[in-house]
Write an enzyme that holds these catalytic residues in place. Structure first.
Site, mmCIF file in Angstrom:
data_model
loop_
_atom_site.group_PDB
_atom_site.id
_atom_site.type_symbol
_atom_site.label_atom_id
_atom_site.label_comp_id
_atom_site.label_asym_id
_atom_site.label_seq_id
_atom_site.Cartn_x
_atom_site.Cartn_y
_atom_site.Cartn_z
ATOM 1 N N CYS A 33 9.841 -5.135 21.591
ATOM 2 C CA CYS A 33 10.897 -4.126 21.753
ATOM 3 C C CYS A 33 10.418 -2.858 21.055
ATOM 4 C CB CYS A 33 12.193 -4.626 21.122
ATOM 5 S SG CYS A 33 13.520 -3.399 21.036
ATOM 6 N N CYS A 39 12.799 10.823 6.392
ATOM 7 C CA CYS A 39 13.902 10.395 7.272
ATOM 8 C C CYS A 39 15.151 11.255 7.078
ATOM 9 C CB CYS A 39 14.268 8.936 7.009
ATOM 10 S SG CYS A 39 13.098 7.759 7.720
ATOM 11 N N CYS A 69 13.718 1.123 18.459
ATOM 12 C CA CYS A 69 13.834 1.859 17.193
ATOM 13 C C CYS A 69 12.638 2.787 16.976
ATOM 14 C CB CYS A 69 14.035 0.910 16.011
ATOM 15 S SG CYS A 69 12.793 -0.374 15.841
ATOM 16 N N ASP A 73 -3.327 -7.125 10.413
ATOM 17 C CA ASP A 73 -2.100 -7.760 10.883
ATOM 18 C C ASP A 73 -1.873 -9.205 10.438
ATOM 19 O OD1 ASP A 73 0.333 -7.907 12.252
ATOM 20 O OD2 ASP A 73 -0.620 -8.801 13.988
HETATM 21 C C1 B12 Z 1 6.082 -9.997 10.201
HETATM 22 C C2 B12 Z 1 5.830 -8.802 11.093
HETATM 23 C C3 B12 Z 1 6.759 -8.530 12.098
HETATM 24 C C4 B12 Z 1 8.113 -9.239 12.162
HETATM 25 C C5 B12 Z 1 9.020 -8.649 11.047
HETATM 26 C C6 B12 Z 1 8.973 -7.109 11.030
HETATM 27 C C7 B12 Z 1 9.295 -6.474 9.695
HETATM 28 N N1 B12 Z 1 9.802 -5.268 9.760
HETATM 29 O O1 B12 Z 1 9.063 -7.042 8.658
HETATM 30 C C8 B12 Z 1 8.550 -8.932 13.620
HETATM 31 C C9 B12 Z 1 8.090 -10.047 14.538
HETATM 32 C C10 B12 Z 1 10.041 -8.701 13.821
HETATM 33 C C11 B12 Z 1 7.714 -7.682 13.916
HETATM 34 C C12 B12 Z 1 8.074 -6.745 14.867
HETATM 35 C C13 B12 Z 1 7.345 -5.598 15.130
HETATM 36 N N2 B12 Z 1 6.116 -5.302 14.653
HETATM 37 CO CO1 B12 Z 1 5.269 -6.300 13.287
HETATM 38 N N3 B12 Z 1 4.346 -7.062 11.745
HETATM 39 C C14 B12 Z 1 4.675 -8.005 10.919
HETATM 40 C C15 B12 Z 1 3.615 -8.155 9.817
HETATM 41 C C16 B12 Z 1 2.706 -9.327 10.178
HETATM 42 C C17 B12 Z 1 4.155 -8.317 8.393
HETATM 43 C C18 B12 Z 1 5.286 -7.319 8.017
HETATM 44 C C19 B12 Z 1 5.954 -7.686 6.712
HETATM 45 O O2 B12 Z 1 5.286 -7.890 5.724
HETATM 46 N N4 B12 Z 1 7.291 -7.813 6.727
HETATM 47 C C20 B12 Z 1 8.064 -8.229 5.571
HETATM 48 C C21 B12 Z 1 8.966 -7.097 5.062
HETATM 49 C C22 B12 Z 1 9.677 -7.558 3.788
HETATM 50 O O3 B12 Z 1 8.146 -6.051 4.726
HETATM 51 P P1 B12 Z 1 8.466 -4.527 5.081
HETATM 52 O O4 B12 Z 1 8.958 -4.357 6.466
HETATM 53 O O5 B12 Z 1 7.269 -3.749 4.723
HETATM 54 O O6 B12 Z 1 9.703 -4.262 4.128
HETATM 55 C C23 B12 Z 1 9.737 -3.138 3.343
HETATM 56 C C24 B12 Z 1 10.996 -2.353 3.395
HETATM 57 O O7 B12 Z 1 12.076 -3.247 3.585
HETATM 58 C C25 B12 Z 1 10.956 -1.699 2.048
HETATM 59 N N5 B12 Z 1 12.286 -1.379 1.494
HETATM 60 C C26 B12 Z 1 13.272 -2.196 1.176
HETATM 61 N N6 B12 Z 1 14.322 -1.496 0.711
HETATM 62 C C27 B12 Z 1 13.969 -0.208 0.738
HETATM 63 C C28 B12 Z 1 14.672 0.934 0.390
HETATM 64 C C29 B12 Z 1 14.034 2.153 0.531
HETATM 65 C C30 B12 Z 1 14.800 3.379 0.141
HETATM 66 C C31 B12 Z 1 12.691 2.231 1.026
HETATM 67 C C32 B12 Z 1 11.987 3.556 1.178
HETATM 68 C C33 B12 Z 1 12.010 1.054 1.371
HETATM 69 C C34 B12 Z 1 12.676 -0.139 1.225
HETATM 70 O O8 B12 Z 1 10.298 -2.584 1.136
HETATM 71 C C35 B12 Z 1 9.635 -3.578 1.876
HETATM 72 C C36 B12 Z 1 8.211 -3.675 1.437
HETATM 73 O O9 B12 Z 1 7.499 -2.510 1.748
HETATM 74 C C37 B12 Z 1 2.861 -6.767 9.939
HETATM 75 C C38 B12 Z 1 1.379 -6.821 9.636
HETATM 76 C C39 B12 Z 1 1.138 -6.922 8.137
HETATM 77 N N7 B12 Z 1 0.287 -7.845 7.736
HETATM 78 O O10 B12 Z 1 1.723 -6.160 7.375
HETATM 79 C C40 B12 Z 1 3.123 -6.363 11.420
HETATM 80 C C41 B12 Z 1 3.379 -4.880 11.700
HETATM 81 C C42 B12 Z 1 4.385 -4.384 10.696
HETATM 82 N N8 B12 Z 1 4.050 -4.863 13.052
HETATM 83 C C43 B12 Z 1 3.759 -3.882 13.745
HETATM 84 C C44 B12 Z 1 4.379 -3.592 14.995
HETATM 85 C C45 B12 Z 1 3.705 -2.551 15.887
HETATM 86 C C46 B12 Z 1 5.587 -4.234 15.349
HETATM 87 C C47 B12 Z 1 6.533 -3.881 16.522
HETATM 88 C C48 B12 Z 1 6.664 -2.395 16.758
HETATM 89 C C49 B12 Z 1 6.045 -4.608 17.808
HETATM 90 C C50 B12 Z 1 6.942 -4.432 19.028
HETATM 91 N N9 B12 Z 1 6.910 -3.282 19.700
HETATM 92 O O11 B12 Z 1 7.654 -5.343 19.387
HETATM 93 C C51 B12 Z 1 7.875 -4.519 16.039
HETATM 94 C C52 B12 Z 1 8.719 -3.535 15.215
HETATM 95 C C53 B12 Z 1 10.022 -4.103 14.707
HETATM 96 C C54 B12 Z 1 10.491 -3.414 13.413
HETATM 97 N N10 B12 Z 1 11.493 -2.569 13.482
HETATM 98 O O12 B12 Z 1 9.920 -3.673 12.342
HETATM 99 C C55 B12 Z 1 2.752 -2.952 13.071
HETATM 100 C C56 B12 Z 1 3.482 -1.712 12.567
HETATM 101 C C57 B12 Z 1 2.607 -0.469 12.517
HETATM 102 C C58 B12 Z 1 3.359 0.657 11.864
HETATM 103 N N11 B12 Z 1 3.119 1.864 12.333
HETATM 104 O O13 B12 Z 1 4.146 0.451 10.955
HETATM 105 C C59 B12 Z 1 2.178 -3.890 11.917
HETATM 106 C C60 B12 Z 1 1.821 -3.175 10.619
HETATM 107 C C61 B12 Z 1 0.926 -4.575 12.511
HETATM 108 C C62 B12 Z 1 -0.304 -3.650 12.548
HETATM 109 N N12 B12 Z 1 -1.396 -4.077 11.921
HETATM 110 O O14 B12 Z 1 -0.332 -2.584 13.098
HETATM 111 N N13 B12 Z 1 6.633 -7.602 13.085
HETATM 112 S S1 SF4 Z 2 14.572 7.434 13.653
HETATM 113 FE FE1 SF4 Z 2 14.557 6.116 11.836
HETATM 114 S S2 SF4 Z 2 12.449 6.219 11.085
HETATM 115 FE FE2 SF4 Z 2 12.719 7.956 12.494
HETATM 116 S S3 SF4 Z 2 13.333 9.678 11.138
HETATM 117 FE FE3 SF4 Z 2 15.212 8.700 11.931
HETATM 118 S S4 SF4 Z 2 15.750 7.245 10.306
HETATM 119 FE FE4 SF4 Z 2 13.619 7.768 9.971
HETATM 120 S S1 SF4 Z 3 15.433 -1.835 18.051
HETATM 121 FE FE1 SF4 Z 3 13.826 -2.388 16.570
HETATM 122 S S2 SF4 Z 3 14.811 -3.829 15.143
HETATM 123 FE FE2 SF4 Z 3 16.148 -3.666 16.939
HETATM 124 S S3 SF4 Z 3 15.545 -5.343 18.249
HETATM 125 FE FE3 SF4 Z 3 14.304 -3.587 18.886
HETATM 126 S S4 SF4 Z 3 12.392 -3.709 17.669
HETATM 127 FE FE4 SF4 Z 3 13.904 -5.092 16.723
#
Ligand code: B12
Ligand code: SF4
Ligand code: SF4
Length: 372
Positions: free
Chosen positions: A238, A185, A241, A131
């Site tokens: 939260c 999805c 989602c 994380d």
């Molecule tokens: C920063 C962070 C947050 C931030 C930003 C979240 C985010 N989505 O980026 C905040 C504080 C909002 C957050 C919230 C949560 N988090 Co958080 N967070 C992180 C952290 C530290 C980094 C994530 C990151 O790199 N984000 C930057 C973005 C750019 O990266 P990305 O989401 O992977 O983006 C991808 C997509 O956008 C994709 N993409 C873009 N365009 C397209 C198009 C297509 C077609 C496709 C397929 C993909 C795609 O490409 C990107 C790169 O892969 C990780 C731990 C880690 N070191 O990875 C935990 C992590 C993601 N969090 C986690 C959790 C549990 C949560 C919460 C559920 C907590 C909660 N209940 O409140 C929420 C979920 C919110 C959500 N919907 O994401 C878990 C998720 C586990 C899992 N099963 O995925 C992690 C992995 C921690 C862990 N070690 O378990 N988090």
């Molecule tokens: S709720 Fe979101 S993540 Fe789950 S199957 Fe539907 S589109 Fe995909």
């Molecule tokens: S539904 Fe998902 S993306 Fe929206 S506020 Fe809650 S954790 Fe964040």
């Protein structure tokens, strides 16, 4: 037995629920999205994301000798639907992941055991990440076949739905990679539609600045007015989602005692939480991830939920926070009071004149409808 088979058997024996192997590489599309996320400021105040961006987006910069990543996942599935908790307006909804022990501690302990075993029995160099480390965990987990990144951006698994924690052992071993999981999805968009703050600019991308998880956990100052009502009774994180995802029909409740919810973190009474001082906050949340916010930010969240509760019996509790030592708490108490009772607000309006903090004065002006 191959090294891979041995490693996976060892990870499962240590208590992980899923394990897969990926090359120590992040794809160009994922890197581009990370650059856009940080470049566009969507990470908000999470400066630590920008600080080590070069390492986060590229394992070859983080550790050039790494060849493979063993991604391990732990099931924290709830026994009930967290969406039901949003109806209990006098109580706080805590995200499922934060209802007991801090998962970092447990995952790190297990990953270190796995890493020590790989080092001693297989003779390879190893490093452990979970994380907070500068690693893109979700794309690595998808490459390792554990799940796919859903439209809500989190990893979804066919076996565990939305409820997996992730952690990794990086190693110098050149291990055969598992097949990456594909996107399941389809045409579904339930996670996008349920988001109370419209935090997804497009499917698969999240603007953290609009996400309640970010606002309640990471954001340090006062919460922008536009999100306060939408927060409802969510006081830490939260799950909307995650919880709405249809793949959760295959999920099972966690058997890990450290993740089974504590009774006092399952729908705690908001009125009790608003009275916590620093010492009581630290005692209540010892060992819990919630301690991360500190008392003032947590009480800020609780006051917003109280403001949204419609519970007029909470007026006295909120009024007491108008005298709080923290300007963050005082300011949000004004907003909460205005939501609960305009009579009580006006009874206290004289306080606006003696207030010295600019932000709190601004809250008074907003609540009293005075644009000056
Ligand atoms: C920063 C962070 C947050 C931030 C930003 C979240 C985010 N989505 O980026 C905040 C504080 C909002 C957050 C919230 C949560 N988090 Co958080 N967070 C992180 C952290 C530290 C980094 C994530 C990151 O790199 N984000 C930057 C973005 C750019 O990266 P990305 O989401 O992977 O983006 C991808 C997509 O956008 C994709 N993409 C873009 N365009 C397209 C198009 C297509 C077609 C496709 C397929 C993909 C795609 O490409 C990107 C790169 O892969 C990780 C731990 C880690 N070191 O990875 C935990 C992590 C993601 N969090 C986690 C959790 C549990 C949560 C919460 C559920 C907590 C909660 N209940 O409140 C929420 C979920 C919110 C959500 N919907 O994401 C878990 C998720 C586990 C899992 N099963 O995925 C992690 C992995 C921690 C862990 N070690 O378990 N988090
Ligand atoms: S709720 Fe979101 S993540 Fe789950 S199957 Fe539907 S589109 Fe995909
Ligand atoms: S539904 Fe998902 S993306 Fe929206 S506020 Fe809650 S954790 Fe964040």
């Amino acid at each position: 037995m191959t090294f891979s088979t041995q490693i996976k058997a060892e990870a499962l024996a240590l208590g992980f629920d899923a394990v897969g192997i990926a090359p120590a590489v992040i794809g160009g599309r994922e890197q581009a999205r990370m650059d856009a996320f940080v470049g566009g400021g969507e990470h908000g105040e999470m400066a630590w994301m920008a600080d080590k961006l070069d390492r986060r987006r590229d394992p070859a910069v983080l550790w050039p000798e790494a060849r493979s990543v063993i991604v391990c996942a732990a099931n924290y599935g709830p026994a009930h639907d967290p969406l039901d908790d949003l109806e209990r307006r006098d109580r706080g909804a805590v995200a499922v992941y934060a209802r007991n022990k801090d998962y970092h501690d447990l995952l790190k302990k297990r990953l270190k055991r796995l890493a020590r075993w790989i080092h001693s029995d297989l003779g390879a160099e190893v490093k452990v990440f979970v994380d907070t480390a500068p690693v893109m965990e979700k794309p690595l987990a998808a490459r390792a076949g554990i799940g796919w990144q859903g439209k809500h951006t989190n990893l979804v698994s066919r076996g565990f739905g939305s409820w997996l924690f992730l952690g990794e052992v990086f190693t110098t071993l050149e291990l055969p990679a598992d097949a990456a999981e594909v996107d399941h999805c389809g045409t579904c968009r339930q996670c996008l539609d349920i988001c109370p703050t419209a935090a997804f600019p497009t499917p698969y991308t999240l603007d953290a600045r609009r996400c309640i998880s970010y606002l309640t956990i990471e954001h340090k100052g006062s919460i922008p007015v536009e999100f306060r009502v939408a927060m409802g009774n969510r006081i830490y994180g939260c799950d909307d989602c995650l919880a709405v995802c249809p793949w959760n029909k295959f999920a099972t409740a966690t058997q890990e005692l450290a993740f089974v919810p504590r009774d006092d973190l399952t729908l705690p009474l908001l009125a009790d939480l608003a009275e916590l001082d620093d010492a009581a906050f630290r005692a209540y949340f010892a060992g819990s991830p919630i301690k991360r916010t500190g008392r003032d930010r947590f009480v800020r969240n609780v006051l917003i939920a109280l403001g949204n509760s419609g519970d007029s019996s909470a007026v006295a509790v909120v009024e007491r926070r108008l005298d709080d030592a923290s300007p963050l708490v005082r300011g949000i108490a004004i907003w909460a009071l205005a939501r609960l009772s305009s009579g009580a607000l006006h009874r206290n309006a004289a306080r606006a004149d003696s207030e010295t903090d600019d932000d709190v004065r601004a809250e008074w002006r907003l609540a009293l409808g005075d644009p000056a």
